[in-house]
Structures are given as C-alpha cells and as structure tokens.
Scaffold this motif. Structure first.
Motif, PDB file in Angstrom:
ATOM      1  N   VAL A   1       7.862   9.889  -6.027  1.00 60.39           N
ATOM      2  CA  VAL A   1       6.676  10.489  -6.638  1.00 60.39           C
ATOM      3  C   VAL A   1       7.021  10.995  -8.035  1.00 60.39           C
ATOM      4  O   VAL A   1       6.147  11.151  -8.888  1.00 60.39           O
ATOM      5  CB  VAL A   1       6.115  11.612  -5.744  1.00 60.39           C
TER       6      VAL A   1
ATOM      7  N   SER B   1       6.082   7.815  -9.946  1.00 60.11           N
ATOM      8  CA  SER B   1       4.722   7.339  -9.708  1.00 60.11           C
ATOM      9  C   SER B   1       3.672   8.334 -10.145  1.00 60.11           C
ATOM     10  O   SER B   1       2.564   7.962 -10.542  1.00 60.11           O
ATOM     11  CB  SER B   1       4.539   6.991  -8.221  1.00 60.11           C
TER      12      SER B   1
ATOM     13  N   ASP C   1       3.293   2.252  -3.286  1.00 60.10           N
ATOM     14  CA  ASP C   1       2.920   3.066  -4.440  1.00 60.10           C
ATOM     15  C   ASP C   1       1.476   2.812  -4.871  1.00 60.10           C
ATOM     16  O   ASP C   1       1.119   2.987  -6.031  1.00 60.10           O
ATOM     17  CB  ASP C   1       3.882   2.818  -5.609  1.00 60.10           C
TER      18      ASP C   1
ATOM     19  N   CYS D   1      -2.366   3.971  -3.681  1.00 62.68           N
ATOM     20  CA  CYS D   1      -3.116   4.921  -2.855  1.00 62.68           C
ATOM     21  C   CYS D   1      -4.531   4.412  -2.596  1.00 62.68           C
ATOM     22  O   CYS D   1      -5.133   3.748  -3.448  1.00 62.68           O
ATOM     23  CB  CYS D   1      -3.169   6.269  -3.586  1.00 62.68           C
TER      24      CYS D   1
ATOM     25  N   CYS E   1      -4.767  12.584 -10.565  1.00 66.43           N
ATOM     26  CA  CYS E   1      -3.508  12.002 -10.105  1.00 66.43           C
ATOM     27  C   CYS E   1      -3.162  10.717 -10.850  1.00 66.43           C
ATOM     28  O   CYS E   1      -4.040   9.906 -11.162  1.00 66.43           O
ATOM     29  CB  CYS E   1      -3.596  11.723  -8.606  1.00 66.43           C
TER      30      CYS E   1
ATOM     31  N   VAL F   1      -0.906   8.445  -9.606  1.00 65.11           N
ATOM     32  CA  VAL F   1      -0.481   7.398  -8.685  1.00 65.11           C
ATOM     33  C   VAL F   1      -1.526   6.282  -8.695  1.00 65.11           C
ATOM     34  O   VAL F   1      -2.731   6.542  -8.706  1.00 65.11           O
ATOM     35  CB  VAL F   1      -0.298   7.958  -7.259  1.00 65.11           C
TER      36      VAL F   1
ATOM     37  N   PHE G   1      -4.121   3.418  -7.654  1.00 61.46           N
ATOM     38  CA  PHE G   1      -5.041   3.330  -6.526  1.00 61.46           C
ATOM     39  C   PHE G   1      -5.562   1.905  -6.398  1.00 61.46           C
ATOM     40  O   PHE G   1      -5.610   1.149  -7.369  1.00 61.46           O
ATOM     41  CB  PHE G   1      -6.210   4.314  -6.675  1.00 61.46           C
TER      42      PHE G   1
ATOM     43  N   VAL H   1       1.609   7.974  -0.269  1.00 62.22           N
ATOM     44  CA  VAL H   1       0.242   7.748  -0.728  1.00 62.22           C
ATOM     45  C   VAL H   1      -0.696   7.889   0.472  1.00 62.22           C
ATOM     46  O   VAL H   1      -0.273   7.814   1.622  1.00 62.22           O
ATOM     47  CB  VAL H   1       0.102   6.341  -1.332  1.00 62.22           C
ATOM     48  N   ASN H   2      -1.968   8.121   0.204  1.00 62.83           N
ATOM     49  CA  ASN H   2      -2.961   8.078   1.274  1.00 62.83           C
ATOM     50  C   ASN H   2      -3.073   6.643   1.780  1.00 62.83           C
ATOM     51  O   ASN H   2      -3.184   5.710   0.976  1.00 62.83           O
ATOM     52  CB  ASN H   2      -4.327   8.535   0.759  1.00 62.83           C
TER      53      ASN H   2
END
Length: 318
Positions: A68, A71, A93, A95, A102, A104, A106, A137-138
């Motif tokens: 993280v 990322s 990596d 989400c 954020c 990160v 998606f 990640v989610n």
C-alpha cells in the motif's frame, strides 16, 4: 535532501511501473494540487546497494508483491522502508470501489493469486520482521470479500515467522458475519478498519461505504476481544463538531487504537484538499482522544494507518 513529496516521484517498481488503471479519473472535476505548507515536507534518501530501502525494494519486486506504500502513494515510504517495514497489500492492486480520496487503482480485479500468501510469508521471514501489517483492496466481487485470503496469509506468516505480531487493515466486508469470523479464526493481533472521514462527508468522499456499517464492523471486532484500531484523515472539509462526534463514536464502538492524519490529494481528479491542518491542531486532537479514553493515539500531518505500528502495538500489549 528535502522535497515536497507530491512533487517528487516515489521509487516505483522498476519492472512493472505504475498500474495504468491509476490514471483513470475519479471524477469529472479537475482540481489542480496546491502548494504544500512547510510542515508537509519530508526528507528523502536515494536507495544505495545493500541499504534497508533497497532490501525492501528488492524483496517486494522479486516476490511480485504489492504494498500500500506504493499503491496509495504514501508519503512515509522512504521512512518506513528504511526501517525495513512495509504494509503488504493483498488480493491484487485493483479495488472494486472508487473512493474520492484514494490513489489505489479501481476497476475489475484479477482473480486471486493463490500463491500470494506463501510469498508474503516468506518475505516477512526473510526481512526478519517483528511486526507486519497486511491490508487489501476491496474485493466486493468475492463472496467472502477476501477474508479467506487474509486468513491464509496470517496462517502462513505464523508458520514461517511465528514470533512476528500481525496487524490487519481490513475493508468492511459489507459487515458479513461469516467473513469476520473467518478473520477472527486466524487470530491476528490487531484488526484495523479505518473510518476515514466523518459521517457528514461519507456520501461525497466514499459513497460506496457506509459510516454506520463501519462502526458496526468495529464494534463486532471489539466484542470478540481483539485489539481494535481505526484511522481518520482530516482536511476534507470536516468541522470541529464532526471530528468530536466521530472520535466519540469510534470509542463507543470499541476502538482503542487511533491514527489521525492529513489528507493529501493524489491527483487532479481526486477530491481537493479543503484545508491543511496545522501541527498544533493535530496535537489538540491527540489530547482530546486520550481524554476520551483511547489507549494509543498517533496524530500528525504525516501519520498514516501503519505509522510506527510496531511501537504502538508494543505500547498497547504492555
């Protein structure tokens, strides 16, 4: 040398580089990043062969791991990697949620890498870590939200590095009982779920999350006797009464370990910084949190969820 870290590139993975999905816009609005105040400058060092920063770099690259630190463009990357600490990011990596704050990437995630728990555990052992932080990640595309992948990684770490304490920074798993129970069974030392912002700003900042659901998850963790941690970022437009209410809510729902830091806009389509909070204000919130009853509090402009995690765990454990 001292640089504004948002104007100086992180030491990106030399082989893979930046995930191209990170370039996808978060919104239709363009908000250029503003100059940073003096207290938001950090000292960086360039990696040299054999030093700790280079060792961590080599480790995460050779085992094709995600952190993280990179990322999410954490400003403390140099500081932490020089201390041979890093926060491993599981489940890829990419989400499934698009939060406005954020960095990160998606989109549609790749299938789980079933060998990742083994590689992370071997990395923890080779770096001889005493405390490790795992996040992810989610993964709303998975039935358990990725809880099983967390559990497998924890189990592997305990096999390869049994003396290492383990902290997990989890998504909300949509508050699914079965997902949380999978995690509890693996017995991490600390479970962290970040509230991120105050209730009033949730619909704008993180519309796919829910403030009350996050509190529900935290309360569930605390009721199962696990050290419960959360984090709040400031500078998004919250008011003093919002922050006070949020801290009181967190404490009432069982949180005892807390981090408070400054929001920094990752890119021009992310939510713009509304205010740079002064260091003395962070000190005020630290004192307020301790008066509220929190056991450990890290509060400052550059504080992030994993900030000096090992030291704070040692304080709480003792």
């Amino acid at each position: 040398m001292i640089f504004h870290f948002t104007k100086w590139p992180h030491f990106k993975k030399s082989k893979e580089g930046m995930n191209p999905l990170k370039k996808k816009p978060r919104s239709k609005n363009i908000s250029p990043r503003v100059d940073l105040p003096s207290w938001m400058k950090v000292r960086v060092s360039f990696p040299t062969e054999g030093d700790a920063l280079a060792k961590v770099r080599e480790e995460v690259e050779s085992k094709k791991l995600h952190t993280v630190c990179e990322s999410a463009s954490c400003p403390n990357l140099n500081h932490c990697w020089n201390r041979r600490t890093a926060t491993y990011m599981l489940s890829g990596d990419i989400c499934t949620r698009r939060c406005q704050y954020c960095d990160v990437a998606f989109g549609k995630p790749n299938p789980l890498d079933l060998e990742e728990p083994e590689r992370v555990a071997r990395s923890v052992a080779e770096l001889e870590l005493r405390h490790v932080v795992l996040t992810a990640v989610n993964r709303d595309d998975l039935k358990d939200g990725g809880a099983g992948h967390f559990a497998e990684t924890i189990t592997k770490i305990k096999t390869y590095r049994p003396t290492c304490s383990i902290e997990v920074l989890i998504p909300d798993f949509k508050a699914k009982e079965e997902s949380l129970q999978i995690l509890y069974a693996a017995k991490p030392n600390i479970i962290n779920h970040n509230i991120e912002t105050v209730e009033r700003l949730f619909p704008t900042i993180t519309p796919q999350k829910n403030y009350k659901r996050s509190l529900e998850v935290l309360a569930h963790i605390a009721k199962h006797g696990l050290l419960t941690k959360s984090g709040l970022i400031l500078g998004l437009g919250e008011k003093e009464e919002d922050v006070k209410q949020c801290l009181e809510d967190l404490f009432q729902h069982g949180v005892r370990m807390l981090t408070i830091g400054q929001y920094l806009q990752p890119g021009p389509t992310h939510y713009p910084v509304q205010e740079f909070i002064k260091p003395e204000t962070f000190e005020f919130w630290k004192e307020f949190a301790y008066r509220t009853g929190f056991k450990t509090v890290a509060s400052g402009p550059l504080v992030r969820s994993s900030y000096h995690a090992e030291e704070y765990f040692s304080d709480e454990a003792n």
